[in-house]
Design an enzyme around this catalytic site. Sequence first.
Site, PDB file in Angstrom:
ATOM      1  N   HIS A  19      63.312  17.184  56.050  1.00 12.29           N
ATOM      2  CA  HIS A  19      63.885  17.517  54.552  1.00 12.29           C
ATOM      3  C   HIS A  19      64.554  16.359  54.345  1.00 12.29           C
ATOM      4  O   HIS A  19      64.644  16.302  52.640  1.00 12.29           O
ATOM      5  CB  HIS A  19      64.620  19.679  54.901  1.00 12.29           C
ATOM      6  N   GLU A 118      53.346  32.186  50.754  1.00 12.56           N
ATOM      7  CA  GLU A 118      53.876  32.553  52.094  1.00 12.56           C
ATOM      8  C   GLU A 118      53.384  34.212  52.078  1.00 12.56           C
ATOM      9  O   GLU A 118      53.486  34.860  51.986  1.00 12.56           O
ATOM     10  CB  GLU A 118      55.746  32.729  51.594  1.00 12.56           C
ATOM     11  N   ASP A 143      47.413  32.428  50.354  1.00 10.98           N
ATOM     12  CA  ASP A 143      47.531  31.660  51.427  1.00 10.98           C
ATOM     13  C   ASP A 143      46.805  30.736  50.434  1.00 10.98           C
ATOM     14  O   ASP A 143      46.935  29.787  50.309  1.00 10.98           O
ATOM     15  CB  ASP A 143      45.434  31.169  52.492  1.00 10.98           C
ATOM     16  N   GLY A 144      48.270  29.572  50.918  1.00 19.74           N
ATOM     17  CA  GLY A 144      49.262  28.353  50.391  1.00 19.74           C
ATOM     18  C   GLY A 144      48.121  27.738  50.815  1.00 19.74           C
ATOM     19  O   GLY A 144      47.344  26.247  49.992  1.00 19.74           O
ATOM     20  N   ASP A 164      53.255  22.410  55.595  1.00 16.81           N
ATOM     21  CA  ASP A 164      53.688  22.149  56.672  1.00 16.81           C
ATOM     22  C   ASP A 164      53.893  23.762  57.502  1.00 16.81           C
ATOM     23  O   ASP A 164      54.567  24.374  57.458  1.00 16.81           O
ATOM     24  CB  ASP A 164      55.205  21.664  56.976  1.00 16.81           C
TER      25      ASP A 164
END
Length: 284
Positions: A19, A118, A143-144, A164
């Site tokens: 971050h 998500e 599904d990203g 990530d």
Amino acid sequence: MLAYRHAFHAGNHADVLKHLVLVAVLRHMAQKEKGFRVVDTHAGAGGYSLEGRYARQKAEYAAGIERLYDAADLPPALADYVAQVRAFNGDGALKQYPGSPAIARMLLRPQDQLRLFELHPTDHRILASFMADAPNVQVAMKDGFESLKSQLPPTTRRGVVLIDPPYEIKTDYTRTLAALREALERFADAVVVIWLPQLQLLESRQLPQRLKATADKHAKKGWLNARLTVAQADARGFGMLGSSVFVANPPHTLHEQLAPCLPLLARTLGEGHGQHALEKSTHA
């Protein structure tokens, strides 16, 4: 794949590094008036209670954000990141931690877009509720990795992709590499931010080099890799030693911003084992 819950790890050393980089990248993107799109392939729940049973089970935040929350004289980029966490807590005591979607929501402007993916049904439900009233935000239980093709290139030709996955299954490593390649082939100017765990697995050791090779071939502005080591492997060679964040097409200011932050993080979060490294390609 759906067993992973980031709430157990919220605010730990890996979140701090990830971050820190994300805030710096978004700040840079916002320097131009033209809008941009952020695509988060593994968005999680958006924000996390540090007083809940998941976060308190291992209390990983105590060796992460908690050590920085009230610190003074932090380098500017690190101070900016901590300020976002404080804002998420209403400038009060550290009780909640913002995930990547919350950080993006705080920093994006009316002309910017946020696309969140998500798959975990509980986290998706929390995320969708959290973002329900946010303008220019779309939340999808998809599904990203597979959704990247529908998101790139954005109409403004400016974009940030955050990848990530939990890396709980080995295919996450190959899919991450493929996602970087696809993102850059579709949109060579994309700023692609990839978080990587530092483990004693062959896949974990090989992926950074493979990402560099892909970025060398496809990224117009090269790459940057920031690594933070905070622990040693246990007697059996297990455990997460730290993590790294790889950025394809990094902002030209990012290396200079991170340079004073990583030594401080290694000292503060490193439990006596702190190490750091900051690399960039020659044309970054």
